[in-house]
Write a protein that holds these residues in place. Structure first.
Motif, PDB file in Angstrom:
ATOM      1  N   ASP A   1       5.659   7.119   1.784  1.00 61.83           N
ATOM      2  CA  ASP A   1       5.679   8.581   1.825  1.00 61.83           C
ATOM      3  C   ASP A   1       6.779   9.169   0.940  1.00 61.83           C
ATOM      4  OD1 ASP A   1       4.717  11.078   2.655  1.00 61.83           O
ATOM      5  OD2 ASP A   1       6.161  11.195   4.313  1.00 61.83           O
ATOM      6  N   LEU A   2       6.888   8.640  -0.261  1.00 63.13           N
ATOM      7  CA  LEU A   2       7.866   9.129  -1.247  1.00 63.13           C
ATOM      8  C   LEU A   2       9.274   9.202  -0.656  1.00 63.13           C
ATOM      9  CD1 LEU A   2       6.148  12.110  -3.129  1.00 63.13           C
ATOM     10  CD2 LEU A   2       6.196   9.699  -3.777  1.00 63.13           C
ATOM     11  N   ASN A   3       9.733   8.079  -0.127  1.00 64.97           N
ATOM     12  CA  ASN A   3      11.077   8.076   0.456  1.00 64.97           C
ATOM     13  C   ASN A   3      12.119   7.963  -0.670  1.00 64.97           C
ATOM     14  OD1 ASN A   3      13.410   7.806   1.906  1.00 64.97           O
ATOM     15  ND2 ASN A   3      12.521   6.416   3.429  1.00 64.97           N
ATOM     16  N   THR A   4      12.322   9.068  -1.365  1.00 69.09           N
ATOM     17  CA  THR A   4      13.231   9.052  -2.518  1.00 69.09           C
ATOM     18  C   THR A   4      14.693   8.818  -2.130  1.00 69.09           C
ATOM     19  OG1 THR A   4      13.228  11.473  -2.508  1.00 69.09           O
ATOM     20  CG2 THR A   4      11.733  10.386  -4.053  1.00 69.09           C
TER      21      THR A   4
ATOM     22  N   VAL B   1      -6.021   5.456   0.322  1.00 64.88           N
ATOM     23  CA  VAL B   1      -7.094   4.805  -0.438  1.00 64.88           C
ATOM     24  C   VAL B   1      -7.822   5.891  -1.217  1.00 64.88           C
ATOM     25  CG1 VAL B   1      -9.186   3.407  -0.330  1.00 64.88           C
ATOM     26  CG2 VAL B   1      -7.372   3.068   1.370  1.00 64.88           C
ATOM     27  N   PRO B   2      -7.735   5.850  -2.552  1.00 64.74           N
ATOM     28  CA  PRO B   2      -8.390   6.911  -3.324  1.00 64.74           C
ATOM     29  C   PRO B   2      -9.912   6.834  -3.228  1.00 64.74           C
ATOM     30  CG  PRO B   2      -7.488   5.223  -4.795  1.00 64.74           C
ATOM     31  CD  PRO B   2      -7.046   4.871  -3.406  1.00 64.74           C
ATOM     32  N   ILE B   3     -10.554   7.965  -3.391  1.00 65.17           N
ATOM     33  CA  ILE B   3     -12.020   8.009  -3.387  1.00 65.17           C
ATOM     34  C   ILE B   3     -12.544   7.122  -4.524  1.00 65.17           C
ATOM     35  CG2 ILE B   3     -14.031   9.524  -3.709  1.00 65.17           C
ATOM     36  CD1 ILE B   3     -12.087  11.829  -2.649  1.00 65.17           C
ATOM     37  N   ASP B   4     -11.880   7.220  -5.675  1.00 58.96           N
ATOM     38  CA  ASP B   4     -12.267   6.421  -6.833  1.00 58.96           C
ATOM     39  C   ASP B   4     -10.980   5.960  -7.529  1.00 58.96           C
ATOM     40  OD1 ASP B   4     -13.139   5.355  -9.202  1.00 58.96           O
ATOM     41  OD2 ASP B   4     -14.044   7.208  -9.971  1.00 58.96           O
TER      42      ASP B   4
ATOM     43  N   PRO C   1       0.827  -1.211   0.000  1.00 57.64           N
ATOM     44  CA  PRO C   1       0.000   0.000   0.000  1.00 57.64           C
ATOM     45  C   PRO C   1       0.862   1.263   0.000  1.00 57.64           C
ATOM     46  CG  PRO C   1      -0.225  -1.216   2.086  1.00 57.64           C
ATOM     47  CD  PRO C   1       0.776  -1.951   1.264  1.00 57.64           C
ATOM     48  N   ILE C   2       0.264   2.353  -0.424  1.00 57.97           N
ATOM     49  CA  ILE C   2       0.946   3.643  -0.377  1.00 57.97           C
ATOM     50  C   ILE C   2       0.594   4.323   0.950  1.00 57.97           C
ATOM     51  CG2 ILE C   2       1.083   5.946  -1.443  1.00 57.97           C
ATOM     52  CD1 ILE C   2       0.362   4.682  -4.112  1.00 57.97           C
ATOM     53  N   TYR C   3       1.615   4.862   1.586  1.00 55.20           N
ATOM     54  CA  TYR C   3       1.390   5.675   2.781  1.00 55.20           C
ATOM     55  C   TYR C   3       1.907   7.077   2.508  1.00 55.20           C
ATOM     56  CZ  TYR C   3       0.226   1.488   5.414  1.00 55.20           C
ATOM     57  OH  TYR C   3      -0.388   0.352   5.848  1.00 55.20           O
ATOM     58  N   LEU C   4       1.085   8.066   2.781  1.00 53.81           N
ATOM     59  CA  LEU C   4       1.481   9.453   2.566  1.00 53.81           C
ATOM     60  C   LEU C   4       1.277  10.238   3.857  1.00 53.81           C
ATOM     61  CD1 LEU C   4      -0.367  10.030  -0.842  1.00 53.81           C
ATOM     62  CD2 LEU C   4       2.081   9.554  -0.532  1.00 53.81           C
ATOM     63  N   TYR C   5       2.244  11.037   4.211  1.00 60.22           N
ATOM     64  CA  TYR C   5       2.088  11.876   5.400  1.00 60.22           C
ATOM     65  C   TYR C   5       1.036  12.941   5.109  1.00 60.22           C
ATOM     66  CZ  TYR C   5       3.123  14.893   9.352  1.00 60.22           C
ATOM     67  OH  TYR C   5       3.025  15.646  10.493  1.00 60.22           O
TER      68      TYR C   5
END
Ligand code: ZN
Length: 467
Positions: free
Chosen positions: A351-354, A23-26, A7-11
């Protein structure tokens, strides 16, 4: 097929945590809005940071949900007092200035590898929806007209300050609150203001005027993404007041607005805030003109996590150039398509850990001599970050390293070594191995086969001399 393994986790600035899975709305239409530039001058280096950060997020979302299932909007603020001032100072029209500046922006951001968003609305093309939204806010008791202005009534929205975590009292104490006679409350902010004859203006129920800055984003996001959408991004200098005001306007208009709020930290140069007075102010174009490849700018930016202050230094620039020359040369030797490595994707989805993603790319690049899959994964991972876009950044030395000639020299030396060993001339056999090491060739020997890796110290002349 969406890749939903990790899954994607974003701060989320709103909840101050990255604990919730994205989790996107759509999932058929993942929607993101990012505040774009006010167009009156060249983008400085700091302006490129949100563009690059959210470009990577855009690429990640498209990778996971599918290219056709993401809508990315970034606006142009083309009505602003700074633009008016420039028009007066230069004797040019506002339209000329904004058209030119928008093209500069697109060129410069294209040079750092940013994909253009799906929609790039200009504020001046959305005046009607802004007026409609302002009328709605007045009708609902959240705004009032006074002396040709329309003000948003901050006290009418109980949750004001929730995003930035400030109390209204703190905000009043802050210097950014403008006291004006037409305001009922010093915190109230402008939705509409009157224009004089030499300022851009549009007819409205409150006379000839122009919109305030904040209402633009609320109206354009609503028009292009709907009443609720997934991600709203921008620099953390926008958290207050801009984003706080956007939320107040949109929520009071009855829109759910954005679920996840993301903010990138600011940029410094050699440890200092970039400013004209310190003499360390430069634009993206300045760097490009000095011969710094756009890819280098991008790589340096992504080597720091977006929620940490980014320090642009000459040392980092040099290092990035070296790495990219090597990597571009390595990937030029392979053809084929694979997905980025799992560890790389996991880092990006965290969280985009580049920086962590780049560490994984370094690991992949180390195995180059014996593993084609590593090289392909390196290539795919770099492309995911918007790197490797044919910009001529290639280290000719590394490119020639993996030639047939190098292969055949090493092969003949190794076969001599095996022969010497078979007649128990171990000392002579080891001399060959030591020679290879001193030429920067690391050999890994199996029972009757070997693989090799060219170390950064690899010297083709030394290898030739071993023959
Ligand atoms: Zn905005």
């Amino acid at each position: 097929m969406p890749n939903t393994e990790t899954p994607i986790y974003l701060y989320n600035t709103k909840t101050r945590t990255k604990g919730q899975q994205f989790v996107p709305i759509d999932a058929q239409n993942v929607r993101m809005y990012v505040c774009g530039p006010t167009v009156y001058d060249r983008a400085h280096l700091g302006n490129a940071r949100p563009v690059i950060v959210f470009d990577v997020l855009n690429r990640l979302l498209r990778h996971v949900y599918g290219d056709k299932h993401v809508t990315y909007v970034r606006n142009f603020t083309d009505v602003d007092d700074k633009i008016n001032a420039k028009a007066v100072a230069t004797g040019r029209t506002i339209g000329e200035i904004t058209d030119e500046t928008i093209q500069w922006f697109l060129d410069d951001m294209g040079a750092v590898g940013a994909i253009e968003p799906d929609h790039m609305p200009r504020a001046t093309a959305y005046i009607a929806p802004m007026i409609a939204m302002i009328e709605d806010l007045i009708a609902k008791g959240h705004a009032y007209a006074a002396e040709g202005h329309v003000l948003f009534s901050v006290s009418s929205y109980a949750e004001y300050g929730a995003l930035s975590g400030r109390s209204v009292d703190d905000m009043i104490a802050g210097a950014r609150v403008e006291i004006a006679p037409y305001k009922r409350d010093p915190m109230d902010f402008v939705l509409w203001k009157p224009s004089s004859d030499d300022q851009p203006g549009w007819d409205s129920p409150w006379g000839n005027g122009r919109p305030g800055w904040h209402i633009e984003c609320s109206a354009m996001a609503h028009d292009l993404l709907g009443a609720s959408f997934d991600i709203h991004g921008g620099g953390n200098d926008l958290t207050f007041p801009h984003h706080e005001n956007e939320i107040a306007q949109s929520k009071c208009a009855g829109h759910d607005f954005a679920n996840v709020w993301m903010h990138n930290e600011m940029l410094q140069v050699e440890g200092k805030k970039m400013s004209k007075s310190l003499g360390n102010f430069f634009t993206v174009r300045d760097l490009l003109d000095q011969g710094v490849a756009g890819e280098v700018i991008r790589f340096v930016m992504l080597s720091t996590h977006y929620r940490k202050p980014m320090d642009w230094t000459e040392t980092k620039r040099v290092e990035a150039e070296k790495t990219l020359r090597k990597w571009n040369a390595i990937i030029s030797q392979v053809e084929g398509e694979v997905a980025p490595s799992g560890l790389f994707m996991d880092a990006l989805k965290d969280d985009l850990n580049t920086p962590q993603a780049i560490t994984e790319m370094h690991r992949l690049a180390q195995g180059i001599a014996w593993n084609q899959l590593d090289i392909l994964q390196l290539k795919a991972s770099g492309e995911m970050l918007g790197l490797f876009q044919n910009n001529g950044l290639m280290d000719a030395n590394v490119a020639v390293n993996r030639t047939e000639r190098v292969d055949s020299i090493i092969e003949s030396l190794m076969s001599s070594r095996y022969q010497l060993r078979s007649v128990k001339l171990y000392e002579k056999a080891d001399k060959i191995r030591d020679g290879l090491i001193s030429a920067g060739v690391e050999v890994r020997e199996g029972k009757d086969s070997y693989t090799y890796d060219l170390l950064p110290s690899f010297d083709v002349a030394k290898l030739e001399a071993l023959k």
